[in-house]
Design a protein around this motif. Structure first.
Motif, PDB file in Angstrom:
ATOM      1  N   SER A 145      67.291 -62.069 101.535  1.00  0.00           N
ATOM      2  CA  SER A 145      65.934 -62.597 101.644  1.00  0.00           C
ATOM      3  C   SER A 145      65.871 -64.090 101.351  1.00  0.00           C
ATOM      4  O   SER A 145      64.799 -64.649 101.234  1.00  0.00           O
ATOM      5  N   THR A 146      67.024 -64.769 101.235  1.00  0.00           N
ATOM      6  CA  THR A 146      67.002 -66.197 100.924  1.00  0.00           C
ATOM      7  C   THR A 146      67.300 -67.080 102.127  1.00  0.00           C
ATOM      8  O   THR A 146      67.205 -68.291 102.036  1.00  0.00           O
TER       9      THR A 146
ATOM     10  N   SER B 154      61.125 -56.551 104.605  1.00  0.00           N
ATOM     11  CA  SER B 154      61.762 -55.881 103.462  1.00  0.00           C
ATOM     12  C   SER B 154      63.137 -55.323 103.814  1.00  0.00           C
ATOM     13  O   SER B 154      63.975 -55.134 102.944  1.00  0.00           O
TER      14      SER B 154
ATOM     15  N   GLY C 207      62.663 -63.544 103.425  1.00  0.00           N
ATOM     16  CA  GLY C 207      61.981 -62.430 102.778  1.00  0.00           C
ATOM     17  C   GLY C 207      60.813 -61.867 103.562  1.00  0.00           C
ATOM     18  O   GLY C 207      60.050 -61.056 103.035  1.00  0.00           O
TER      19      GLY C 207
END
Length: 164
Positions: free
Chosen positions: A91-92, A86, A83
């Motif tokens: 984002s994991t 943006s 993350g």
């Protein structure tokens, strides 16, 4: 053209333009990861054919051979923290998770599946592969840059045919 008609066109236009965002998923028997950053240009897929050329009294002859193993490679970025940016698709997944997944897959001596798909569901590539090359390094902000090379893996079935 009136403003309301222009608004209607702008609202409907995305329905006719395909979503070309792509994602890359690597998976094996026990896990899978979405790579957080997809290269700006999708990697080229090499489709070799094992043709043979030989000389005869009639001159050179070209014999059409069987299809070779597809190959694909690309360079990428793995953010050190999930993350962090943006604009990342997933984002994991952080760099350590991705690197450990790939290294573990290499050490398992089993093929992985690489799937490159567009957001609209169409496939660019879906194949079993071996990891032939994997190199990486950290930059000065602790993000990792990597290079990966994959080669198609074909399973031989009990009937003697090949699948990938």
């Amino acid at each position: 053209m009136s403003v309301s008609l222009l608004k209607a066109i702008v609202l409907v236009l995305p329905l006719f333009i395909p979503d070309n965002r792509a994602s890359i998923v690597l998976s094996n028997d026990y896990d899978s990861i979405f790579l957080p950053v997809v290269p700006g240009s999708l990697p080229a897929i090499e489709n070799p054919q094992n043709n043979e050329t030989f000389s005869s009294v009639l001159g050179d002859l070209n014999i059409i051979g069987t299809m070779g193993l597809r190959q694909i490679s690309w360079d990428g970025l793995l953010p050190n923290t999930a993350g962090k940016y943006s604009w990342c698709l997933n984002s994991t997944v952080d760099a350590t998770t991705a690197i450990n997944f790939i290294r573990k897959a290499q050490l398992s001596y089993k093929p992985i599946r690489v799937a490159i798909t567009y957001a609209n569901g169409s496939e660019y590539l879906n194949m079993l592969a071996t990891i032939d090359k994997f190199t990486y390094y950290a930059d000065n902000v602790h993000d990792f840059h990597y290079s990966i090379g994959l080669k198609e893996y074909r399973k031989i079935t009990t009937e003697g045919s090949l699948t990938s």
